[in-house]
Write a protein that holds these residues in place. Sequence first.
Motif, short mmCIF file in Angstrom:
data_model
loop_
_atom_site.label_atom_id
_atom_site.label_comp_id
_atom_site.label_asym_id
_atom_site.label_seq_id
_atom_site.Cartn_x
_atom_site.Cartn_y
_atom_site.Cartn_z
N ARG A 163 12.84 -27.31 3.74
CA ARG A 163 13.69 -26.23 3.24
C ARG A 163 13.46 -24.97 4.03
O ARG A 163 12.43 -24.77 4.68
N ALA A 198 13.34 -21.06 2.92
CA ALA A 198 13.22 -20.38 1.62
C ALA A 198 13.07 -18.88 1.81
O ALA A 198 12.03 -18.31 1.49
N PRO A 199 14.09 -18.23 2.33
CA PRO A 199 13.96 -16.79 2.58
C PRO A 199 14.06 -15.95 1.32
O PRO A 199 14.66 -16.36 0.33
N SER A 200 13.47 -14.79 1.40
CA SER A 200 13.69 -13.79 0.35
C SER A 200 14.86 -12.94 0.84
O SER A 200 14.91 -12.60 2.01
N GLU A 214 14.58 -17.17 -2.43
CA GLU A 214 13.40 -16.74 -3.19
C GLU A 214 13.57 -15.27 -3.57
O GLU A 214 13.06 -14.37 -2.91
N TYR A 255 5.87 -15.49 -5.98
CA TYR A 255 6.18 -16.48 -4.94
C TYR A 255 5.28 -17.71 -5.07
O TYR A 255 5.73 -18.85 -5.01
N HIS A 268 7.16 -21.18 -5.75
CA HIS A 268 7.39 -22.13 -4.64
C HIS A 268 6.70 -23.45 -4.91
O HIS A 268 7.19 -24.51 -4.51
N VAL A 282 7.46 -25.74 5.99
CA VAL A 282 7.29 -25.04 7.27
C VAL A 282 7.42 -23.55 6.96
O VAL A 282 8.44 -23.12 6.42
N ARG A 283 6.42 -22.78 7.26
CA ARG A 283 6.50 -21.35 6.96
C ARG A 283 5.59 -20.56 7.88
O ARG A 283 4.78 -21.12 8.62
N GLU A 339 1.39 -16.26 7.89
CA GLU A 339 0.86 -15.21 7.00
C GLU A 339 0.53 -15.80 5.63
O GLU A 339 -0.19 -15.20 4.84
N TRP A 340 1.02 -17.00 5.37
CA TRP A 340 0.75 -17.65 4.07
C TRP A 340 -0.53 -18.47 4.07
O TRP A 340 -0.94 -18.98 3.04
#
Length: 557
Positions: free
Chosen positions: A38, A40-42, A74, A233, A237, A250-251, A254-255
């Motif tokens: 996915r 999943a932008p804010s 998101e 978040y 998520h 996939v992100r 920073e997470w």
Amino acid sequence: MDYNKLAELLFPKVECSPDEIEAKFPQRDLPQGAFVTRFAPSPTGSIHFGNLFAVFTSERLAHQSGGVFYLRIEDTDQKREVEGAVEVLIDLLANYGINFDEGALIEGDNGSYGPYRQRSRKDIYHVFAKRLVAEGKAYPCFCSEEELNSIRERQEEEKANFGYYGKWAKHRDMPLAEVERAISEGKAYTVRFRSEGSADKKLRFTDLVKGDLEVTENDADYVLLKSDGIPTYHFAHVVDDHLMKTTHVVRGDEWLSTLPFHIQLFAALGWKLPKYLHISPLMIMDGDSKRKLSKRKDPEASLTFFREKGYPVAAMREYILSTLNSNFEEWRSANQDAPAEDFRFSPKKMSVSGALFDRDKLNDISKNVISRLTADEVYKLAGEWAYEFDRGFYGLMSEDPDYMKAILNIGRGGKKPRKDITVWSDLKEYAGFFFEPLFAPDYTYPEGLDRGGIAQIIREYGLMFTGEYEDQNGWFDEVKALSERLGFCPDTKRYKQEPERWKGHVGDVSMVIRVAVCGRQQSPDLYEVTRIMGEKMVKNRLKAAAEQLPYGTDSGV
Ligand code: GLU
């Protein structure tokens, strides 16, 4: 403590059970090995070029495996939301050839794992939050902003780590009676996770891009639900990726710092952890040093930048793929005509430390991509670009499509196609001289020729030119014959042996014709240019050029 009672107290309206929710999100019917990914932008309007790398990775992994790629919005942070950001984003991504199989659409939702906008899923999160509370894994926290600030101040004084954990987690063990009282007084509360982790313990984890990692366990009691009942978040998520059957997340990397918490949450809910791919930010050279591409400092960061310049989508896709996967270029040279989608994308070939944005490489790729297109394709794509960004040029190029296509066809096809065009916005400069309204001649002739000699070439060529030649050789034979007649050596090699015998050579003659007809010293193949322009236009050009000749020592015109 009776956690069930606590759960009823916090969520009196939640009647649905986790099992009932799970039943609404059955396993997906997909072939073995299919990835579900996915984006999943804010909707904060902050998406930039660097984000496309994660988007492409997700898209490729899903689509090359016969899986599903979906869009989830998101939107849990209403304060940062920018109106219209979702619409802009969907449109921009579609422009990059990114299409989602399901998820949020401009018109609403498409797919049976929705809703795909988190704010519309509030009830679902509450069901699972209630379960965590009932199992003693989450609790209400009544700390106000001021109280949290004062905890922070004390932590600063004691040089302790910041956060809500251990002895600092004031409401972690609040007796039920106190909770009841606070609630009856209408005090606002968040719901926090009860962490059993320890900052002294390490956790091993394999990231598909970063490899094997050892991270510190999370000991903080992070917020799951904010005081307005909207999830953070972290919580949202986890619930969504589980229910929507995401296999690979996939992100941005920073997470990574909160990943231990996410791992804990999946475990606490009894769910299988998806695979993770954490991607480093895209870097750019700033003088001699590298830094993150920044939306504030770099125009290239904006997703519209490349579109306005006129990079074809295929070139952008190809550039991103070649930056993401180190073996793409090798594959491309072995498969020149294959669509980029045939390339087998692999997370193993991704750079761990983050790719460097390389405009020269992008330009090179774009030139190659454009050189492989047919004239019809260039006409269509460049026309679409011009329609949006240069309406005047669009008008000219669409006046006589056959004429424009013939121009675009010069040097196309064959083993070594010409590579004059990097972006669609080059086209006006490249082909402008074919159109009278854009013709702005610079009559700079080769050095060493006097006005009389130039005028004579122009006049004689005008008399000779018919626009009808068998082929390029037939035309060039005549140019050679003309050269010889006017005292220019028809053969450059021969000229070099006895330059004093001649006024110049055939190259000088061709250059004079080129400058007179095209108004510049660089042009595509002169034979093709004159053939496409036709007799009338060429003769008009020659006449105009002759009229512009400066008066000099000779009056031979
Ligand atoms: N909404 C998060 C962001 O915009 C998404 C991170 C994720 O893909 O899980 O950064």
